[in-house]
Design an enzyme around this catalytic site. Structure first.
Site: not given
Ligand code: GKR
Ligand code: MG
Length: 395
Positions: A162, A293
């Protein structure tokens, strides 16, 4: 069989301080457990977003529509409910009921699995240090250490970072170190949640290529179909999205603009498990890949994700999951076990999971105590750094 009751139980579940481009996770994440009961004593489960995203009035509408009906009427329910999030939650609980009534697994009701084990990716986050087993992850070397923990414990062979947290070239360095540590067979992904401009996205893709780091895909480097198309036009690395193609209406414009290579499905947003099957077919028609996702979730959704990933023939990329970040599940019995990054399909019937009522009560009480009322990652980060602003594109 008739549905006699729809219960929606909001829960607040502890979550580590995971970073993303728009802030940091709060100490709790919110979910709603949906439980249907029937006149012959069966219980069907599902799980969706917290009440901040699926508000009580939608649950009330769903109750009016489904109570008194047979669970097989899922399509009618979806048409009347309109909101894909609540329709998806109702569909999963109805499939669970149907499976329990007929002694079949949900994946069998969906046409039968094409794989017995479903592969997941290690979902790696930069994070603050906290009272959790993972430690602080604020630099490229610390991300490699986190990936080592995830691969040793769960055997993942796909690593998703991420991104959108460190300056872009530091995230390029992170990917370079991961490639060096885990070798060419490990699939790597980077997802900055659209916080880069088109120019920065191009720079990152070119720097990755220059460093010899080929990604399975770069996920949502920049915002919108037009921006993604401009990036895709000038790089060779595949692009994936869960941000610019989030509903059926986005598919034609995305295909026309040649904006993406892989669409990430999510039964919580697309309207259920059968919608994800349909998405798989639509993607295959346009030579697009399909993946999965994830957002923070519990074991009920984990079961649903496994069932659907097992039946979509073209779901080749390992699915995302936040499950390893979950300290304690709400399910009775053992939590899901990863073996070389894969999980077997629950034996069933239905989703094959049952609730641990004490844990549900604990997390429902945590919700009622109100430590977190809605997801606001930006507000959480501003608590730590009052000068921080969610600027997009930031870089
Ligand atoms: O859990 O912070 C998180 C992710 O960034 C999530 O909210 C996203 O929706 O995992 C997600 C993504 O792939 O964009
Ligand atoms: Mg994403």
């Amino acid at each position: 069989m008739r549905i006699t009751e729809l219960e929606a139980i909001p829960v607040a579940v502890p979550d580590p301080p995971l970073r993303n481009s728009w802030g940091v996770h709060a100490p709790y994440f919110l979910r709603t457990i949906v439980r249907l009961r029937t006149d012959d004593g069966l219980v069907g489960l599902s799980e969706t977003y917290g009440p901040d995203i699926v508000p009580p009035h939608l649950v009330d509408r769903a109750r009016e529509i489904v109570v008194g009906e047979h669970p097989a009427n899922m399509q009618r329910f979806a048409l009347r409910l309109r909101s894909p999030a609540i329709a998806g939650a109702i569909e999963v609980a109805c499939l669970d009921l149907e499976g329990r009534a007929t002694n079949r697994r949900v994946c069998d009701l969906l046409g039968g699995p094409v794989r017995d084990r479903v592969a997941f990716s290690a979902y790696l986050f930069f994070k603050y240090g906290a009272d959790d087993p993972w430690g602080e992850v604020g630099a490229p070397e610390q991300m490699v250490a986190l990936a080592e923990q995830f691969t040793e414990r769960f055997g993942f062979t796909t690593l998703k970072v991420k991104g959108g947290v460190l300056p872009p070239l530091e995230e390029v360095e992170t990917m370079r170190l991961l490639r060096r540590r885990f070798g060419p067979d490990c699939a790597l992904r980077l997802d900055p949640n659209a916080v880069w401009s088109v120019e920065t996205s191009l720079r990152v893709a070119h720097e990755l290529e220059r460093a010899g780091v080929w990604l399975e895909y770069l996920e949502d480097p920049t915002a919108g179909i037009a921006g993604m198309a401009r990036v895709r036009d000038r790089i060779t690395m595949p692009l994936a999205t869960n941000m610019c193609v989030t509903g059926w209406e986005d598919i034609a414009p995305a295909v026309e603009a040649r904006a993406v290579d892989v669409v990430l499905s999510d039964h919580h947003t697309w309207g259920g498990l059968r919608a994800c099957q349909e998405l798989g077919r639509v993607c295959a028609t346009f030579h697009l890949g399909v993946g999965m996702h994830s957002n923070n979730h519990l074991g009920i959704s984990m079961a649903a994700m496994i069932h659907v990933a097992s039946v979509v023939p073209t779901m080749i990329p390992a699915a995302d999951t936040h499950y390893p970040w979950l300290a304690e599940d709400v399910l009775a019995g053992d939590s899901f076990q990863f073996d070389r990054g894969t999980v077997t399909i629950p034996a069933g019937p239905g989703l094959g999971v049952t609730l641990d009522e004490d844990r549900v009560a604990t997390y429902h009480e945590a919700f009622l105590r109100g430590a977190v009322r809605r997801r606001d990652d930006t507000a959480e980060l501003i608590k730590r750094d009052p000068t921080w602003l969610p600027i997009t594109p930031r870089w």
